[in-house]
Design a protein around this motif. Structure first.
Motif, PDB file in Angstrom:
ATOM      1  N   SER A   1      -6.419  -1.767  10.078  1.00 43.51           N
ATOM      2  CA  SER A   1      -5.651  -3.001  10.232  1.00 43.51           C
ATOM      3  C   SER A   1      -5.549  -3.656   8.857  1.00 43.51           C
ATOM      4  N   ALA A   2      -4.590  -4.560   8.720  1.00 46.67           N
ATOM      5  CA  ALA A   2      -4.456  -5.295   7.460  1.00 46.67           C
ATOM      6  C   ALA A   2      -5.712  -6.112   7.195  1.00 46.67           C
TER       7      ALA A   2
ATOM      8  N   CYS B   1       0.823  -1.210   0.000  1.00 45.86           N
ATOM      9  CA  CYS B   1       0.000   0.000   0.000  1.00 45.86           C
ATOM     10  C   CYS B   1       0.856   1.259   0.000  1.00 45.86           C
TER      11      CYS B   1
ATOM     12  N   GLU C   1       1.500  -6.504  10.637  1.00 42.66           N
ATOM     13  CA  GLU C   1       0.417  -7.390  10.233  1.00 42.66           C
ATOM     14  C   GLU C   1       0.624  -7.986   8.839  1.00 42.66           C
TER      15      GLU C   1
ATOM     16  N   LEU D   1       0.686  -1.767  10.100  1.00 40.59           N
ATOM     17  CA  LEU D   1       0.416  -2.563   8.899  1.00 40.59           C
ATOM     18  C   LEU D   1       1.572  -3.509   8.577  1.00 40.59           C
ATOM     19  N   GLU D   2       2.800  -3.066   8.778  1.00 37.15           N
ATOM     20  CA  GLU D   2       3.938  -3.942   8.502  1.00 37.15           C
ATOM     21  C   GLU D   2       4.008  -5.088   9.509  1.00 37.15           C
TER      22      GLU D   2
ATOM     23  N   MET E   1       1.590  -6.469   5.849  1.00 35.03           N
ATOM     24  CA  MET E   1       1.495  -5.650   4.636  1.00 35.03           C
ATOM     25  C   MET E   1       2.833  -4.959   4.378  1.00 35.03           C
TER      26      MET E   1
END
Length: 124
Positions: free
Chosen positions: A107-108, A3, A23, A20-21, A25
């Motif tokens: 969240s992812a 993203c 999780e 995010l990372e 992504m």
């Protein structure tokens, strides 16, 4: 899934990237203006672009439309905000974005769910 995050708050950008990372992504880049977002979307071709509704003097709604118009390969935009969805419900529904997430719910899993609801998400 990767993203691009567009927000005018450096503090939020750093927190969102970290979350995010963790999780799973990949955050390709974080930018603060529409011009940067359009340029980076063209260069990076992210799976999804997260766009803050209020970008200082700029409009996230307008940016979502421009991303869709100029970058059809990357038309998946999710609008984000600290404000409640009902504050912008009509504008969100009329926008080029595929949906909305409150920043507190980011969240992812929420991103994947929203993308799945609006036409499929890349699975990783």
């Amino acid at each position: 899934m990767n993203c691009l995050i567009v927000d005018d708050s450096r503090r939020f950008l750093d927190a969102a990237r970290s979350l995010l990372e963790r999780e799973g992504m990949t955050v390709l880049d974080m930018v603060s203006t529409s011009a940067e977002a359009l340029q980076r979307a063209e260069e990076l071709r992210p799976d999804v672009t997260l766009v803050d509704i209020e970008l200082g003097e700029e409009s996230g709604f307008e940016l979502a439309g421009r991303l869709r118009e100029h970058h059809r390969h990357q038309a998946r935009v999710i609008l984000i905000s600290t404000h409640a969805e009902e504050d912008y419900a009509e504008l969100i529904a009329a926008s080029a974005a595929c949906g909305f997430l409150p920043k507190t719910c980011l969240s992812a899993a929420a991103i994947r769910r929203l993308l799945s609801d609006c036409g499929g998400a890349d699975e990783e």
